[in-house]
Design a protein around this motif. Structure first.
Motif, short mmCIF file in Angstrom:
data_model
loop_
_atom_site.label_atom_id
_atom_site.label_comp_id
_atom_site.label_asym_id
_atom_site.label_seq_id
_atom_site.Cartn_x
_atom_site.Cartn_y
_atom_site.Cartn_z
N LEU A 144 0.80 -1.14 0.05
CA LEU A 144 -0.21 -0.02 0.10
C LEU A 144 0.88 1.53 -0.09
O LEU A 144 1.92 1.48 0.85
CB LEU A 144 -0.79 0.18 1.25
N THR A 145 0.48 2.24 -1.02
CA THR A 145 1.29 3.34 -0.89
C THR A 145 0.41 4.55 -1.30
O THR A 145 -0.68 4.41 -1.97
CB THR A 145 2.75 3.29 -1.94
N CYS A 146 0.64 5.82 -0.78
CA CYS A 146 0.08 7.02 -1.35
C CYS A 146 0.80 8.05 -1.54
O CYS A 146 2.15 8.18 -0.71
CB CYS A 146 -1.08 7.35 -0.09
N ASP A 147 0.61 8.96 -2.23
CA ASP A 147 1.26 10.08 -2.66
C ASP A 147 0.30 11.39 -2.78
O ASP A 147 -0.46 11.18 -3.85
CB ASP A 147 2.14 9.88 -4.03
N ILE A 148 0.48 12.23 -1.95
CA ILE A 148 -0.42 13.69 -2.30
C ILE A 148 0.58 14.44 -3.08
O ILE A 148 1.55 14.79 -2.81
CB ILE A 148 -0.83 14.08 -0.78
N ASP A 164 -4.42 13.25 -4.59
CA ASP A 164 -3.91 12.25 -3.54
C ASP A 164 -4.36 10.88 -4.16
O ASP A 164 -5.25 10.35 -4.39
CB ASP A 164 -4.42 12.28 -2.04
N THR A 177 -4.02 6.74 -3.57
CA THR A 177 -3.55 5.69 -3.04
C THR A 177 -3.40 4.38 -3.86
O THR A 177 -4.47 3.79 -4.45
CB THR A 177 -4.59 5.21 -1.92
#
Lengths: 347, 347
Positions: free
Chosen positions: B68-72, B159, B161
């Protein structure tokens, strides 16, 4: 538009800000903070690797699907720093995500948190937000797996993605049928009433009434799990848009209409009190747009009694689904409370 | 600070804006748009339920963990609407997330997308962003599972995910050991060079050179999968912070130091050209902060040759990990290029 921030958001003289502490150090401290609260890889949490690498790793049990939801909260749109302290904002954002999983019949496991904050935010305010987010996910057995932080010159943004595990078939919006009972778990309109109080009354008076319900909302995850055990639920949704609007979503997805017996809708003492002060009809808030997290269920009529008995006074039968389309209200002419097109979905 | 938006962001006379179309209708159109592109529940996509309910449902194969990754991405911090068109912003955000999974050794499966946009944004611009996001995730076999949209009075926020499935053991940052080779897949500094071109040259000239590499970055997912097959990789990271900074993250996590042979670092023709125009040393960009998505691997020396042969000229051996700590550069004194504390992690 927002007024002055609450004291918990203000930077005290000498208090370090995000840019003073620096992003890498902030992220390190967040990791330590979460580890200190037990947000660490462990069999029971289903987390295999937490923050600090390119991605977090999780290992689902694999018996049922995973449920994924996200909810972005933007200052000035979803919250105001003059009404909600950082810890309460954190709790509120996590509650809204947990509520989505409750409405699906899933158990929260792990969250990713993205934030965009001013560079002169008190580092403390960030940790208070994370404390609020953590508290709520911990209470339902989950952990924070990671996230990312950006500066912004504009409104604060908190975006949470929550991953849950189903415990059986999903509670969809589309399963309601002609003749099903409409059960309401919890009550609606309190967030709208609470906001009115916070905007119009002294803080202390607001928090003695509906304001408290806005500041500290609750979800109905435990009750959603009971519903699965009890059986008979054919559709489920949470009321984050407001009772009438979310009920109409179920109708649309299921291809049915709904008849609501207005007099059976629960009206909390706090909401009633706020309506009296505001000189409004309580139903405006109970039916209209309000960011509460009650649950609306379509239930096989043969199962309603069992559910009403098992869950007690938090659940009420408030109407039934019928063939046709749209939501109609019986016992009161509510059209006068709203513009005729109030429930149209496009502005 | 951002200047005037590019024409693709501007609202043409008569063109409908987000607030004119209305949130519910926008969400409906996004669902139709994604369905039209094949983002629908299907065994091969691992999606069981897409947008439109309280949560999306996915069913992992269960053999390996999920990543799992997220980048805003925040306007003014990560992108400028006068430099990046909506479709390119969409691509860039998804590429940055896919790159995180590549650095972990995971395959992208499904994404949740949160956006905060001005109410007077052209609805078309939103769909162009979604097109860019979709294109990139489709190219790596994934689908968009859901998301949510908010208005904002401030900078735009996107954003993402991303959920991926591991194909074996994770490539962590912490596995590098004394004597391991440092392999670089792709090249670094081009995003920084490209930004300089876009900010300082005519658009056409910029896009003929490094500007294009900023506008259309690439990830190295395919090569990450090859690395797994070839074996010998002990640590992996992507260079989204910049070569020196990300290499130091591996050193820190692994408890080793690194020696980089500066002359072996690849310098693209476009970057070299931009450096000449800017009157700078290309190494400033190659080593310094730059939002590229190359991969830095720690590889067992016995496996390097096989990898170098199999992947061809996109991969280079650029140094080795050594006992100790910190990154040192051999063959050039690079301290003169940066302040002595340039690579300190706190400002």
């Amino acid at each position: 538009m927002p007024g002055s921030p609450l004291p918990p958001w203000n930077v005290s003289p000498g208090e370090p800000t995000l840019s003073q502490v620096g992003e890498m150090e902030i992220l390190r401290r967040i990791r330590r903070f979460l580890e200190g609260r037990g947000h660490v890889p462990a069999a029971k949490t289903f987390l295999e690797l937490g923050p600090g690498d390119d991605a977090a790793l999780v290992r689902p049990s694999g018996r049922f699907p995973l449920a994924l939801t996200c909810d972005i909260h933007v200052e000035g749109q979803h919250f105001r720093t003059d009404l909600l302290a950082p810890i309460d904002l954190g709790r509120r954002v996590m509650v809204s995500n947990i509520s989505d999983l409750a409405a699906m019949g899933a158990i929260p496991r792990t969250a990713l948190v993205s934030m965009a904050l001013p560079s002169n935010e008190a580092a403390r305010a960030l940790f208070e937000m994370i404390e609020g987010l953590s508290e709520e996910i911990e209470d339902s057995g989950g952990v924070v797996a990671g996230g990312n932080l950006s500066m912004t010159t504009g409104p604060r943004v908190v975006d949470v993605t929550l991953v849950g595990e189903m415990e059986g078939e999903a509670f969809l919006r589309s399963g309601a049928g002609d003749g099903d009972d409409i059960l309401l778990i919890g009550s609606t309109g309190e967030a709208a009433a609470g906001l009115w109080c916070l905007e119009n009354l002294e803080r202390k008076a607001a928090e003695a009434g509906a304001g408290r319900l806005y500041v500290r909302p609750r979800h109905w995850l435990r009750e959603s799990r009971r519903l699965r055990d009890l059986g008979g639920v054919k559709a489920l949704i949470d009321t984050s848009d407001g009772f009438a609007s979310d009920l109409s979503h179920v109708c649309e997805a299921s291809g049915v209409g709904a008849e609501v017996e207005v007099d059976t809708l629960p009206v909390s003492r706090e909401l009633e009190d706020a309506a009296r002060r505001a000189g409004r009809d309580p139903l405006e808030w109970v039916l209209g747009p309000s960011d509460d997290y009650a649950l609306v269920a379509a239930v096989d009529p043969g199962s309603s009694k069992k559910i009403l008995t098992a869950l007690g006074p938090v659940v009420r039968r408030v109407g039934r689904f019928v063939s046709g389309s749209g939501v109609c209200f019986k016992g009161r002419d509510v059209r006068q409370l709203f513009g005729w097109d109030h429930f149209r979905e496009s502005p």
